[in-house]
Scaffold this motif. Sequence first.
Motif, PDB file in Angstrom:
ATOM      1  N   PRO A 126      59.250  84.553  94.604  1.00 42.51           N
ATOM      2  CA  PRO A 126      58.205  85.045  95.526  1.00 42.51           C
ATOM      3  C   PRO A 126      56.956  84.167  95.456  1.00 42.51           C
ATOM      4  O   PRO A 126      56.405  83.965  94.377  1.00 42.51           O
ATOM      5  CB  PRO A 126      57.920  86.459  95.013  1.00 42.51           C
ATOM      6  CG  PRO A 126      58.488  86.537  93.647  1.00 42.51           C
ATOM      7  CD  PRO A 126      59.538  85.505  93.528  1.00 42.51           C
ATOM      8  N   LEU A 127      56.554  83.645  96.594  1.00 44.62           N
ATOM      9  CA  LEU A 127      55.374  82.774  96.640  1.00 44.62           C
ATOM     10  C   LEU A 127      54.107  83.601  96.750  1.00 44.62           C
ATOM     11  O   LEU A 127      54.028  84.530  97.540  1.00 44.62           O
ATOM     12  CB  LEU A 127      55.477  81.831  97.853  1.00 44.62           C
ATOM     13  CG  LEU A 127      56.632  80.843  97.841  1.00 44.62           C
ATOM     14  CD1 LEU A 127      56.574  79.962  99.084  1.00 44.62           C
ATOM     15  CD2 LEU A 127      56.597  79.981  96.589  1.00 44.62           C
ATOM     16  N   ALA A 128      53.141  83.231  95.944  1.00 43.91           N
ATOM     17  CA  ALA A 128      51.867  83.953  95.983  1.00 43.91           C
ATOM     18  C   ALA A 128      51.035  83.556  97.198  1.00 43.91           C
ATOM     19  O   ALA A 128      50.150  84.283  97.632  1.00 43.91           O
ATOM     20  CB  ALA A 128      51.078  83.675  94.703  1.00 43.91           C
ATOM     21  N   GLN A 146      44.585  91.838 104.920  1.00 39.23           N
ATOM     22  CA  GLN A 146      45.699  92.727 104.534  1.00 39.23           C
ATOM     23  C   GLN A 146      45.198  94.146 104.273  1.00 39.23           C
ATOM     24  O   GLN A 146      44.091  94.348 103.764  1.00 39.23           O
ATOM     25  CB  GLN A 146      46.352  92.198 103.261  1.00 39.23           C
ATOM     26  CG  GLN A 146      47.184  90.950 103.486  1.00 39.23           C
ATOM     27  CD  GLN A 146      48.179  90.745 102.358  1.00 39.23           C
ATOM     28  OE1 GLN A 146      47.903  91.067 101.213  1.00 39.23           O
ATOM     29  NE2 GLN A 146      49.347  90.222 102.697  1.00 39.23           N
ATOM     30  N   THR A 147      46.056  95.116 104.592  1.00 41.53           N
ATOM     31  CA  THR A 147      45.720  96.508 104.260  1.00 41.53           C
ATOM     32  C   THR A 147      46.101  96.752 102.797  1.00 41.53           C
ATOM     33  O   THR A 147      46.864  95.992 102.202  1.00 41.53           O
ATOM     34  CB  THR A 147      46.521  97.494 105.117  1.00 41.53           C
ATOM     35  OG1 THR A 147      47.908  97.356 104.798  1.00 41.53           O
ATOM     36  CG2 THR A 147      46.300  97.239 106.600  1.00 41.53           C
ATOM     37  N   GLY A 148      45.579  97.835 102.264  1.00 43.87           N
ATOM     38  CA  GLY A 148      45.878  98.196 100.876  1.00 43.87           C
ATOM     39  C   GLY A 148      47.363  98.408 100.658  1.00 43.87           C
ATOM     40  O   GLY A 148      47.933  97.978  99.656  1.00 43.87           O
ATOM     41  N   THR A 149      47.985  99.058 101.634  1.00 43.08           N
ATOM     42  CA  THR A 149      49.421  99.309 101.515  1.00 43.08           C
ATOM     43  C   THR A 149      50.202  98.004 101.471  1.00 43.08           C
ATOM     44  O   THR A 149      51.108  97.831 100.658  1.00 43.08           O
ATOM     45  CB  THR A 149      49.900 100.167 102.702  1.00 43.08           C
ATOM     46  OG1 THR A 149      49.105 101.348 102.749  1.00 43.08           O
ATOM     47  CG2 THR A 149      51.359 100.550 102.537  1.00 43.08           C
ATOM     48  N   GLU A 206      53.606  94.217  98.793  1.00 43.76           N
ATOM     49  CA  GLU A 206      53.930  92.815  98.519  1.00 43.76           C
ATOM     50  C   GLU A 206      53.910  92.529  97.031  1.00 43.76           C
ATOM     51  O   GLU A 206      54.777  91.815  96.497  1.00 43.76           O
ATOM     52  CB  GLU A 206      52.966  91.879  99.262  1.00 43.76           C
ATOM     53  CG  GLU A 206      53.280  91.801 100.757  1.00 43.76           C
ATOM     54  CD  GLU A 206      52.448  90.765 101.500  1.00 43.76           C
ATOM     55  OE1 GLU A 206      51.978  89.794 100.872  1.00 43.76           O
ATOM     56  OE2 GLU A 206      52.271  90.933 102.724  1.00 43.76           O
ATOM     57  N   ASN A 207      52.915  93.094  96.341  1.00 44.78           N
ATOM     58  CA  ASN A 207      52.855  92.911  94.894  1.00 44.78           C
ATOM     59  C   ASN A 207      54.102  93.486  94.237  1.00 44.78           C
ATOM     60  O   ASN A 207      54.729  92.842  93.388  1.00 44.78           O
ATOM     61  CB  ASN A 207      51.618  93.599  94.318  1.00 44.78           C
ATOM     62  CG  ASN A 207      50.390  92.704  94.299  1.00 44.78           C
ATOM     63  OD1 ASN A 207      50.095  92.067  93.303  1.00 44.78           O
ATOM     64  ND2 ASN A 207      49.695  92.630  95.417  1.00 44.78           N
TER      65      ASN A 207
END
Lengths: 335, 194
Positions: free
Chosen positions: B56-58, B66-69, B74-75
């Motif tokens: 997974p690329l950061a 980005q929204t919090g969700t 993604e994290n």
Amino acid sequence: DSHPQYERVGADVTMKCGSMDWDAAVTWTVNGTDIDESHLNGSYLILKNVNLSQSGQYSCYEGSSWHLKYQTYLRVGTPPKEPVLMCRSNNYPKGFYCSWHLPTPTYIPNTFNISVIHGTKDMVCEKDAVPKNRCHIRYLQLFSTVKYKVTLTVTNALGKNFTTLTFDEFAIVKPDPPESVVAKPVPNNPRRLEVSWQNPSSWPDPESFPLKFFLRYRPLILDTWQHVELSDGTSHTITDAYAGKEYIIQVAAKDNDIGTWSDWSVAVHATPWTEEPKHLTTEAQITETTSASTSSFMAPPTTKICDKGAVVGSGAVAVCWTAGLVVAAYSVLFI
Amino acid sequence: MAAADSPSAALRRRDLCSRGIRLAGKMRADVVDLLDAYVEQQGLDASASVAVEGVPLAAVERWDEQTGTQRLLENLAAYRAFRALLAQMLEEQREQLGEADAGLGRALAAVLLQVSAFAYHLEELLRLESRGVPGEEEDGPPPPPRLGLFEQKLRGLGVLRELAQWAVRSVRDLRQLAKPSPATGAAPALAESP
């Protein structure tokens, strides 16, 4: 008509008088002054091993009629040496800027071309109006491990040169120094100094990208610094200051997680609060302050708790005894 | 989303974010140390370009939008992937094991533990927002073809590098999440996307 002619320092230059024959009678001038015939070979002007001072307007006139037959502006210079390039992000995460200069002047006009590549993608570095040798770029991606490659090419009429920088997003992050550093004594606390500062105004989002700080301080009379690292907040109280001694204090900033420390802020001076003396002088204080000869002595703004009632020395001079050290330093200057 | 907006939920979220930030900070420091040790012991060039397929690329565009969700999802996807990748690296490490690498194996295991813990932490945050926690894919991606020894080492370098970047990104993401709500009263960026 006149068009610039560029030649390297040390080159041999031969100028022809337009379409005039070699054996035509001509007169050459430089910036309006006749050139001696010894520099002529026929109607050609020979300049050997040219130097910078020989730059100027060269004109050739037909002998008898004084018609202008040829004119050129000679500019003597050098091809560019490898330029010096640096890139830095003082406004993370918005973007970064690159700035450059030549290590030695070329004395002729240069053009600079900068290219920025991120992986396979070409990015545009927008040139700043002021300062001139600078451009800025907005980050399109954050947290990338792919490096940025910046190539700066400098070109002039005599040659070209270039340099390349490769770096990753985090490595070039370096905030500007903290601003508005203020140091104040704390009333009734002879060993304390209260220091406060602000985030550099160029840092766009200190809430999401907090800075941490490094404070250094020392009394003027000593060479070694004390250091304190502060992970949050924009103030700190020094509690181990030597009583009565003037201090020099500086602060630096760094993103909490990445990059390098900023340069040190502008230095501020402060002396801790001292108690009003009960007696005016002691032997030691008289020795320290009687050499003061100035009567208009400006105290540094953030410091002196100076009781005008504490008068020492000869009649016309009113000096704060707490500033004895500083006065001694000044008096050395004025004597 | 009444539960998500209650004062206790807001406090809990802030608490989880602070702890998450500390976890991610510690994780990053350990990954950076591991990266140095890994490069040295595996005899690699730290600046080598590495293909990062399946890692997974950061790197992200418009991160600030980005929204919090989105951030949490993604994290979570990333750290679940890292959990599998690190487990695989550990297994490969054990296969190649020499005495000198025992320390490396332990360091890898320690980071794997932190990655698992962080993934769980992210699940907690998602649960707090009454968001369904996405199930882990039953099948998962097909296991990658067996790599040669050198390719394994290079891949490991790529994994650790991206993990180090992710750890920094996660700290930033959690700080965004921890920001107080705007006047609407709804948690910022954690509301359903329009």
